[in-house]
Design a protein around this motif. Sequence first.
Motif, mmCIF file in Angstrom:
data_model
loop_
_atom_site.group_PDB
_atom_site.id
_atom_site.type_symbol
_atom_site.label_atom_id
_atom_site.label_comp_id
_atom_site.label_asym_id
_atom_site.label_seq_id
_atom_site.Cartn_x
_atom_site.Cartn_y
_atom_site.Cartn_z
ATOM 1 N N HIS A 239 -5.110 -4.348 12.461
ATOM 2 C CA HIS A 239 -6.132 -3.833 13.614
ATOM 3 C C HIS A 239 -5.818 -3.924 14.889
ATOM 4 C CE1 HIS A 239 -10.111 -2.823 15.081
ATOM 5 N NE2 HIS A 239 -10.616 -2.626 13.931
ATOM 6 N N VAL A 240 -5.864 -2.836 15.741
ATOM 7 C CA VAL A 240 -5.479 -2.824 16.884
ATOM 8 C C VAL A 240 -6.134 -3.801 17.678
ATOM 9 C CG1 VAL A 240 -6.927 -0.946 17.644
ATOM 10 C CG2 VAL A 240 -4.678 -1.296 18.993
ATOM 11 N N SER A 241 -7.450 -4.073 17.479
ATOM 12 C CA SER A 241 -8.223 -5.321 18.298
ATOM 13 C C SER A 241 -7.671 -6.444 17.738
ATOM 14 C CB SER A 241 -9.694 -5.036 17.840
ATOM 15 O OG SER A 241 -10.146 -3.920 18.401
ATOM 16 N N ASP A 242 -7.411 -6.774 16.676
ATOM 17 C CA ASP A 242 -6.282 -8.353 16.311
ATOM 18 C C ASP A 242 -5.159 -8.240 17.087
ATOM 19 O OD1 ASP A 242 -8.026 -9.692 14.680
ATOM 20 O OD2 ASP A 242 -7.126 -8.363 12.638
ATOM 21 N N LEU A 243 -4.450 -7.121 17.210
ATOM 22 C CA LEU A 243 -3.275 -6.919 18.029
ATOM 23 C C LEU A 243 -3.531 -7.305 19.415
ATOM 24 C CD1 LEU A 243 -0.086 -6.223 18.130
ATOM 25 C CD2 LEU A 243 -0.720 -3.776 18.262
ATOM 26 N N ALA A 244 -4.503 -6.725 19.885
ATOM 27 C CA ALA A 244 -4.887 -6.797 21.244
ATOM 28 C C ALA A 244 -5.205 -8.235 21.596
ATOM 29 C CB ALA A 244 -6.077 -5.955 21.790
ATOM 30 N N GLY A 271 0.471 -10.172 7.596
ATOM 31 C CA GLY A 271 1.131 -11.059 6.469
ATOM 32 C C GLY A 271 1.001 -10.341 4.942
ATOM 33 N N LYS A 272 0.136 -9.189 5.028
ATOM 34 C CA LYS A 272 -0.125 -8.588 3.579
ATOM 35 C C LYS A 272 0.149 -7.100 3.791
ATOM 36 C CE LYS A 272 -4.200 -7.564 0.860
ATOM 37 N NZ LYS A 272 -3.746 -6.131 0.479
ATOM 38 N N GLY A 273 1.014 -6.741 2.778
ATOM 39 C CA GLY A 273 1.366 -5.368 2.626
ATOM 40 C C GLY A 273 0.675 -4.683 1.994
ATOM 41 N N SER A 274 0.399 -3.073 2.261
ATOM 42 C CA SER A 274 -0.321 -2.286 1.703
ATOM 43 C C SER A 274 0.377 -1.131 1.366
ATOM 44 C CB SER A 274 -1.608 -1.936 2.383
ATOM 45 O OG SER A 274 -2.251 -3.016 2.725
ATOM 46 N N THR A 275 0.171 -0.435 0.191
ATOM 47 C CA THR A 275 0.921 0.826 0.104
ATOM 48 C C THR A 275 0.331 1.957 0.800
ATOM 49 O OG1 THR A 275 -0.465 1.289 -2.088
ATOM 50 C CG2 THR A 275 1.701 -0.080 -2.432
ATOM 51 N N VAL A 276 0.897 3.132 0.552
ATOM 52 C CA VAL A 276 0.228 4.345 1.190
ATOM 53 C C VAL A 276 -1.036 4.595 0.362
ATOM 54 C CG1 VAL A 276 0.426 6.683 1.675
ATOM 55 C CG2 VAL A 276 2.438 5.193 1.975
ATOM 56 N N MET A 277 -0.840 4.530 -0.997
ATOM 57 C CA MET A 277 -2.026 4.731 -1.693
ATOM 58 C C MET A 277 -3.188 3.744 -1.623
ATOM 59 S SD MET A 277 -1.428 7.579 -3.176
ATOM 60 C CE MET A 277 -3.120 7.798 -3.825
ATOM 61 N N GLU A 278 -2.981 2.524 -1.559
ATOM 62 C CA GLU A 278 -3.817 1.525 -0.812
ATOM 63 C C GLU A 278 -4.690 1.863 0.231
ATOM 64 O OE1 GLU A 278 -2.414 -2.511 -3.322
ATOM 65 O OE2 GLU A 278 -1.585 -1.841 -1.308
ATOM 66 N N VAL A 279 -4.076 2.517 1.366
ATOM 67 C CA VAL A 279 -4.652 2.948 2.642
ATOM 68 C C VAL A 279 -5.424 4.288 2.073
ATOM 69 C CG1 VAL A 279 -4.083 3.648 4.976
ATOM 70 C CG2 VAL A 279 -2.737 1.921 3.920
ATOM 71 N N LYS A 318 -1.653 -19.731 17.801
ATOM 72 C CA LYS A 318 -3.152 -20.151 17.375
ATOM 73 C C LYS A 318 -3.924 -18.482 17.155
ATOM 74 C CE LYS A 318 -2.400 -24.302 18.540
ATOM 75 N NZ LYS A 318 -1.308 -24.843 17.791
ATOM 76 N N TRP A 319 -3.046 -17.814 16.833
ATOM 77 C CA TRP A 319 -3.638 -16.401 16.529
ATOM 78 C C TRP A 319 -3.395 -15.939 15.080
ATOM 79 C CZ3 TRP A 319 -1.097 -12.358 14.342
ATOM 80 C CH2 TRP A 319 -1.776 -11.102 14.380
ATOM 81 N N SER A 320 -4.266 -15.274 14.588
ATOM 82 C CA SER A 320 -4.041 -14.834 13.389
ATOM 83 C C SER A 320 -5.123 -13.627 12.973
ATOM 84 C CB SER A 320 -4.223 -15.594 12.087
ATOM 85 O OG SER A 320 -5.543 -16.324 12.123
ATOM 86 N N ALA A 321 -4.680 -12.598 12.453
ATOM 87 C CA ALA A 321 -5.371 -11.439 12.090
ATOM 88 C C ALA A 321 -7.054 -11.775 11.597
ATOM 89 C CB ALA A 321 -4.743 -10.412 11.363
ATOM 90 N N GLN A 322 -7.886 -11.115 11.958
ATOM 91 C CA GLN A 322 -9.395 -11.404 11.427
ATOM 92 C C GLN A 322 -9.814 -10.062 10.486
ATOM 93 O OE1 GLN A 322 -10.794 -14.321 12.195
ATOM 94 N NE2 GLN A 322 -8.812 -14.594 13.129
ATOM 95 N N TYR A 323 -9.349 -8.934 10.734
ATOM 96 C CA TYR A 323 -9.844 -7.652 10.008
ATOM 97 C C TYR A 323 -9.050 -7.269 8.867
ATOM 98 C CZ TYR A 323 -12.577 -6.904 14.574
ATOM 99 O OH TYR A 323 -13.404 -7.058 15.441
ATOM 100 N N ASP A 324 -9.862 -6.759 7.985
ATOM 101 C CA ASP A 324 -8.848 -6.515 6.854
ATOM 102 C C ASP A 324 -8.550 -4.839 6.747
ATOM 103 O OD1 ASP A 324 -11.199 -5.186 5.512
ATOM 104 O OD2 ASP A 324 -11.546 -6.702 4.175
ATOM 105 N N LEU A 325 -7.948 -4.433 5.828
ATOM 106 C CA LEU A 325 -7.674 -3.021 5.675
ATOM 107 C C LEU A 325 -9.007 -2.213 5.745
ATOM 108 C CD1 LEU A 325 -5.302 -0.702 5.499
ATOM 109 C CD2 LEU A 325 -5.582 -1.096 3.015
ATOM 110 N N ASP A 326 -10.050 -2.373 5.045
ATOM 111 C CA ASP A 326 -11.236 -1.652 4.976
ATOM 112 C C ASP A 326 -11.624 -1.333 6.408
ATOM 113 O OD1 ASP A 326 -10.719 -1.165 2.306
ATOM 114 O OD2 ASP A 326 -12.314 -2.631 1.790
ATOM 115 N N ASP A 327 -11.854 -2.746 7.123
ATOM 116 C CA ASP A 327 -12.310 -2.662 8.584
ATOM 117 C C ASP A 327 -11.350 -1.776 9.366
ATOM 118 O OD1 ASP A 327 -14.008 -4.578 8.033
ATOM 119 O OD2 ASP A 327 -12.474 -6.127 8.627
ATOM 120 N N MET A 328 -10.042 -1.750 9.079
ATOM 121 C CA MET A 328 -9.124 -0.884 9.952
ATOM 122 C C MET A 328 -9.499 0.636 9.684
ATOM 123 S SD MET A 328 -5.700 -2.768 9.362
ATOM 124 C CE MET A 328 -5.779 -4.605 8.822
ATOM 125 N N THR A 329 -9.657 0.949 8.440
ATOM 126 C CA THR A 329 -9.625 2.343 7.994
ATOM 127 C C THR A 329 -10.888 2.946 8.410
ATOM 128 O OG1 THR A 329 -10.407 1.720 5.644
ATOM 129 C CG2 THR A 329 -8.074 2.533 5.991
#
Length: 343
Positions: A239-244, A271-279, A318-329
């Motif tokens: 998620h771009v806000s996690d990246l920010a 740290g988690k891979g997703s396939t194109v179909m999962e997206v 001390k950073w890690s992503a908070q949002y998951d794929l569903d939040d991103m899409t």
Amino acid sequence: MPKDRVLVTGGAGYIGSHTVIELINNGYEIIIVDNLSNSSPDVIPKLKEITGKMVSFVNLDIRNKLALQTFFKRTERIESVIHFAALKSVNESVEQPLAYYENNIQGTINLLEAMLENKVNSLVFSSSCTVYGSPDHLPVTEMSPLGHTPSPYGYSKQVCERLIHDTVHAHPELSAISLRYFNPIGAHKSGLIGEVPSGPPNNLMPYITQTAAGVREILSVYGDDYNTPDGTAIRDYIHVSDLAAAHVSALSRLQSSDKPSGVEYFNIGTGKGSTVMEVIRSFEKASGRPLDYKVVGRRDGDIEAIYADASKSKEILKWSAQYDLDDMTASAWTWEKNYRGIN
Ligand code: NAD
Ligand code: UD1
């Protein structure tokens, strides 16, 4: 007393604008330098609307060495720089290599020179997981070897990492962090800013949202014969806000006494891979509508799979992503609908 003043090159762009919000929310005073070659001035009032703070903006091309030096001389209290400004289209870079090398490499040289001359000693650089090429082992750690990058765009990121490394080595007063982004997608929760590709998108997420919005006819899925669970390629979407938020952590790191001299490299992924179909499936769930797609052949230069080992970022930044794929899409779709005026 405000914290450091941070110069954000390319701060009107997709990742830069999201980062400006996080910086302001964390008490930083910021100044954006951007030539608007791939962004719109409309984003500046949106940033003010979201943060409630004035955002300083200077229309300047970092290829213009004299203008950049004059800017540094005239601007007080710049403590650190986050350097986003670059051209980023892989396809375009193959067609216009010199434009990419001039913009991305010469622009970075000009910036480093101006920083040294004006004793601005902290730099965060926007790098990419593309520097790993096609990795032999997954997940990739920061110790994974750099790989072959077929496009001038990818190569420009490797060169910039190297020239920052060599400059920091020669000038130990300079301290730098290179953030290797995986695949940023999604948009700020306000729905006021997001990704606006110029022309048909090369990247998956904006192609999906534009297809759903009726701007594109159908999504081409590039290959379903990869050695992955559903045959489509795997990426680490973030998620771009996690990246920010990772940039705020990087700035803190640069200012901490624990930071060793030299350049530090960090993977910024989930740290988690997703396939194109999962997206695609996640997008369909978020939007509540089926997506038109067809499977076509593999895209030249694509790799089968890459995802991050992000444990170094967790431990040190001390950073890690908070949002998951569903939040991103879901956030990508909210932005696309707002941008297109769809209810
Ligand atoms: P973007 O195109 O939205 O933002 C880049 C900004 O830099 C734009 O506003 C553009 O106008 C500005 N810019 C370009 N050249 C400039 C110049 N010479 N002088 C001043 N401004 C200039 O791109 P983004 O997706 O926000 O990417 C930001 C950075 O992150 C880039 O360095 C990119 O290579 C890197 N990156 C992006 C991704 C991604 O998938 N988006 C992945 C890895 C790394
Ligand atoms: C691309 C760039 C990479 C850059 C990254 C982030 C290439 C070869 N690589 O990577 O250098 O760092 O973007 O900006 O372009 N896909 C489809 N249909 C589409 C678009 C994409 O199936 O219309 C697939 C791709 O084959 C890939 C995945 O979706 O498997 C993600 O593609 P994309 O968003 O372009 O990112 P990358 O390929 O990871």
